[in-house]
Design a protein around this motif. Structure first.
Motif, PDB file in Angstrom:
ATOM      1  N   VAL A  32       0.894  -1.147   0.024  1.00 59.60           N
ATOM      2  CA  VAL A  32      -0.037   0.146   0.023  1.00 59.60           C
ATOM      3  C   VAL A  32       0.995   1.289  -0.062  1.00 59.60           C
ATOM      4  CG1 VAL A  32      -1.649   1.313   1.353  1.00 59.60           C
ATOM      5  CG2 VAL A  32      -1.903  -1.108   0.871  1.00 59.60           C
ATOM      6  N   SER A  33       1.920   1.197   0.772  1.00 55.61           N
ATOM      7  CA  SER A  33       2.843   2.461   0.877  1.00 55.61           C
ATOM      8  C   SER A  33       3.430   2.567  -0.459  1.00 55.61           C
ATOM      9  CB  SER A  33       3.991   2.152   1.936  1.00 55.61           C
ATOM     10  OG  SER A  33       3.190   2.159   3.287  1.00 55.61           O
ATOM     11  N   VAL A  34       3.979   1.681  -1.066  1.00 51.49           N
ATOM     12  CA  VAL A  34       4.453   1.674  -2.344  1.00 51.49           C
ATOM     13  C   VAL A  34       3.781   2.226  -3.615  1.00 51.49           C
ATOM     14  CG1 VAL A  34       5.494   0.361  -4.411  1.00 51.49           C
ATOM     15  CG2 VAL A  34       6.467  -0.025  -2.151  1.00 51.49           C
ATOM     16  N   PHE A  35       2.220   1.720  -3.573  1.00 51.57           N
ATOM     17  CA  PHE A  35       1.389   2.182  -4.518  1.00 51.57           C
ATOM     18  C   PHE A  35       1.162   3.841  -4.068  1.00 51.57           C
ATOM     19  CE2 PHE A  35       0.015  -2.379  -5.152  1.00 51.57           C
ATOM     20  CZ  PHE A  35       0.927  -2.526  -6.348  1.00 51.57           C
ATOM     21  N   TRP A  36       0.979   4.045  -2.968  1.00 50.68           N
ATOM     22  CA  TRP A  36       0.900   5.515  -2.633  1.00 50.68           C
ATOM     23  C   TRP A  36       1.804   6.333  -3.040  1.00 50.68           C
ATOM     24  CZ3 TRP A  36      -3.103   7.413   0.525  1.00 50.68           C
ATOM     25  CH2 TRP A  36      -2.966   9.011   0.749  1.00 50.68           C
ATOM     26  N   ALA A  37       3.075   5.830  -2.754  1.00 50.62           N
ATOM     27  CA  ALA A  37       4.006   6.720  -3.404  1.00 50.62           C
ATOM     28  C   ALA A  37       4.009   6.921  -4.676  1.00 50.62           C
ATOM     29  CB  ALA A  37       5.475   6.118  -2.786  1.00 50.62           C
ATOM     30  N   LEU A  38       3.901   6.054  -5.653  1.00 54.10           N
ATOM     31  CA  LEU A  38       3.852   5.772  -7.029  1.00 54.10           C
ATOM     32  C   LEU A  38       2.740   6.489  -7.637  1.00 54.10           C
ATOM     33  CD1 LEU A  38       5.209   2.389  -7.773  1.00 54.10           C
ATOM     34  CD2 LEU A  38       6.406   4.426  -8.069  1.00 54.10           C
ATOM     35  N   PHE A  39       1.446   6.414  -7.024  1.00 54.36           N
ATOM     36  CA  PHE A  39       0.455   6.899  -7.823  1.00 54.36           C
ATOM     37  C   PHE A  39      -0.379   8.050  -7.300  1.00 54.36           C
ATOM     38  CE2 PHE A  39       0.706   2.221  -8.900  1.00 54.36           C
ATOM     39  CZ  PHE A  39       0.973   2.338 -10.323  1.00 54.36           C
ATOM     40  N   ILE A  40      -0.025   8.442  -6.174  1.00 53.33           N
ATOM     41  CA  ILE A  40      -0.643   9.497  -5.431  1.00 53.33           C
ATOM     42  C   ILE A  40       0.540  10.535  -5.238  1.00 53.33           C
ATOM     43  CG2 ILE A  40      -1.980  10.550  -3.398  1.00 53.33           C
ATOM     44  CD1 ILE A  40      -3.324   7.649  -3.414  1.00 53.33           C
TER      45      ILE A  40
END
Length: 161
Positions: A32-40
Motif C-alpha cells: 500500500v505504501s509503495v502504491f501510494w508513493a507511485l500513484f498519489i
C-alpha cells in the motif's frame, strides 16, 4: 473420504504461526505504501516541480517580480508585478504581455461591473482571459471578467463559490 472410513493418525493439522501473520500484514502495508508513493505522491511531486520550474524561469526573466501567482481560465497563466510594470506569463514562463502599473484601475472595473452588469464586486484580481489580460470580479453570485484595457465583458457566469 467418508468420515467413518478415515483413520485417526493423531497428528494435528499443519498451521502457520503468528510470525507468518505478522509478515503478511507487513507485506500488505508495504505494498500500500509503495502504491501510494507511485500513484498519489508521485504526481503531486511532479506538479510541484513543474510549478517551481516555471516560477524560476519567470523570476530569472524579471528580477524583483512580486505577487507572482498562477491563474487558470482558458489555459494556465501567471501574473506578477514590479514597481513599474504588470506582467502576464504563459505556463512555461514565456511573457504574454505587460502593462504599466499606472494603468491599473480596480475602481473603474468595479464601477463598470456595477453599472453595466449589476454586479457588486466582493473581490477583484488580475487574470488572463482568452487572449488578453482581464479583471476578474466575484460578486452578486457571479464571476465577471472584464477586458483590462476596454472594460468590456469577456466572460460571465454564475459563481461556484
Amino acid at each position: 473420504m467418508p468420515a467413518k472410513n478415515r483413520k485417526k493418525t493423531g497428528k494435528k493439522p499443519q498451521t502457520f504461526g503468528f510470525s507468518v501473520t505478522i509478515f503478511l500484514w507487513a507485506l500488505a502495508i508495504g505494498l500500500v505504501s509503495v502504491f501510494w508513493a507511485l500513484f498519489i505522491s508521485g504526481p503531486v511531486r511532479l506538479h510541484d516541480a513543474q510549478l517551481a520550474a516555471t516560477e524560476k524561469v519567470i523570476r530569472e526573466a524579471v528580477p524583483g517580480i512580486r505577487g507572482l501567482e498562477q491563474n487558470i481560465f482558458a489555459y494556465v497563466t501567471w501574473q506578477g508585478y514590479t514597481e513599474e510594470t504588470l506582467y502576464w506569463f504563459d505556463n512555461n514562463g514565456g511573457q504574454l504581455t505587460t502593462r504599466g502599473i499606472e494603468t491599473l484601475d480596480y475602481d473603474a472595473a468595479k464601477e463598470n461591473a456595477k453599472e453595466n452588469y449589476n454586479i457588486e464586486a466582493d473581490s477583484i484580481e488580475l487574470a488572463f482571459g482568452y487572449d488578453s489580460p482581464v479583471y476578474e470580479l466575484h460578486g452578486s453570485g457571479k464571476l465577471l471578467m472584464l477586458d483590462y484595457d476596454t472594460l468590456t465583458r469577456i466572460y460571465e457566469r454564475e459563481d461556484k463559490d
